[in-house]
Scaffold this motif. Structure first.
Motif, PDB file in Angstrom:
ATOM      1  N   LEU A 188      40.126 -26.035  21.332  1.00 47.99           N
ATOM      2  CA  LEU A 188      40.430 -24.753  21.969  1.00 47.99           C
ATOM      3  C   LEU A 188      39.163 -23.938  22.217  1.00 47.99           C
ATOM      4  CD1 LEU A 188      43.731 -23.769  20.139  1.00 47.99           C
ATOM      5  CD2 LEU A 188      43.449 -24.559  22.495  1.00 47.99           C
TER       6      LEU A 188
ATOM      7  N   GLU B 111      41.993 -29.191  16.541  1.00 46.19           N
ATOM      8  CA  GLU B 111      42.580 -28.332  17.571  1.00 46.19           C
ATOM      9  C   GLU B 111      41.758 -27.072  17.770  1.00 46.19           C
ATOM     10  OE1 GLU B 111      46.778 -27.578  17.374  1.00 46.19           O
ATOM     11  OE2 GLU B 111      47.255 -29.690  17.710  1.00 46.19           O
TER      12      GLU B 111
ATOM     13  N   TYR C  79      45.691 -24.304  29.560  1.00 49.55           N
ATOM     14  CA  TYR C  79      46.403 -24.888  28.421  1.00 49.55           C
ATOM     15  C   TYR C  79      47.488 -23.927  27.913  1.00 49.55           C
ATOM     16  CZ  TYR C  79      47.143 -26.110  23.515  1.00 49.55           C
ATOM     17  OH  TYR C  79      47.713 -26.390  22.301  1.00 49.55           O
ATOM     18  N   GLN C  80      47.134 -22.647  27.753  1.00 45.27           N
ATOM     19  CA  GLN C  80      48.112 -21.652  27.287  1.00 45.27           C
ATOM     20  C   GLN C  80      49.236 -21.479  28.300  1.00 45.27           C
ATOM     21  OE1 GLN C  80      48.303 -20.258  24.281  1.00 45.27           O
ATOM     22  NE2 GLN C  80      46.425 -21.292  23.640  1.00 45.27           N
TER      23      GLN C  80
ATOM     24  N   ALA D 106      50.955 -24.354  25.665  1.00 45.29           N
ATOM     25  CA  ALA D 106      50.180 -24.816  24.513  1.00 45.29           C
ATOM     26  C   ALA D 106      50.787 -26.071  23.871  1.00 45.29           C
ATOM     27  CB  ALA D 106      50.013 -23.702  23.484  1.00 45.29           C
TER      28      ALA D 106
END
Length: 161
Positions: free
Chosen positions: A120, A116, A78-79, A83
């Protein structure tokens, strides 16, 4: 509003890469994602910069995983994708003067931030190895029921799943 499926698409491609034999071309991976190879290369660039994949040019070249799947979490991927927003709630006004709109915006923004943060946290607990193990478990069940085996990436279509 169209949902952003980049994370799902890239995870799908990474698992195909892990299951494949040898490098996978941008064209083959793009076909699996049902996108253009240019889009695929842009997405893979972030993964390359993060050290998760490498690419080789020329005959027999393509993309390969460059580290163990148990070291790469969904959060890492994801990063590496920059993001993108996980929760997409829109506000009637971004900077309202109306006190009602301010209360609504604050409540929605707070809920979105909490959602979120939870996503995460969960992303950080799931590795590509976890997904691969789940895939192999599903494949074993699929075969036990007498269904055909996993289709190779070059034959990949959504009907094959």
């Amino acid at each position: 509003m169209k949902q952003n499926s980049q994370l799902s698409d890239v995870l799908h491609v990474l698992l195909h890469m892990a299951e494949g034999e040898g490098p996978a071309t941008s064209e083959a991976l793009a076909a699996a994602m049902q996108t253009n190879p240019v889009v695929l290369r842009r997405l893979m660039g972030g993964l390359r910069d993060a050290g998760f994949v490498v690419s080789a040019k020329g005959h027999g070249g393509g993309w390969v995983l460059s580290c163990d799947m148990d070291r790469i979490t969904l959060g890492d991927v994801y990063q590496a994708l920059g993001a993108p927003p996980l929760v997409s709630l829109g506000f009637r006004e971004d900077q309202p003067t109306c006190l009602v709109a301010q209360a609504v915006n604050d409540a929605l923004a707070g809920a979105a931030q909490e959602a979120e943060a939870l996503l995460l946290k969960r992303f950080g607990a799931v590795t590509l190895a976890t997904l691969s193990n789940d895939f192999h478990h599903r494949m074993a069940q699929h075969k036990a029921l007498g269904h055909a085996g996993h289709h190779h990436l070059q034959e990949h279509t959504h009907e094959n799943h």
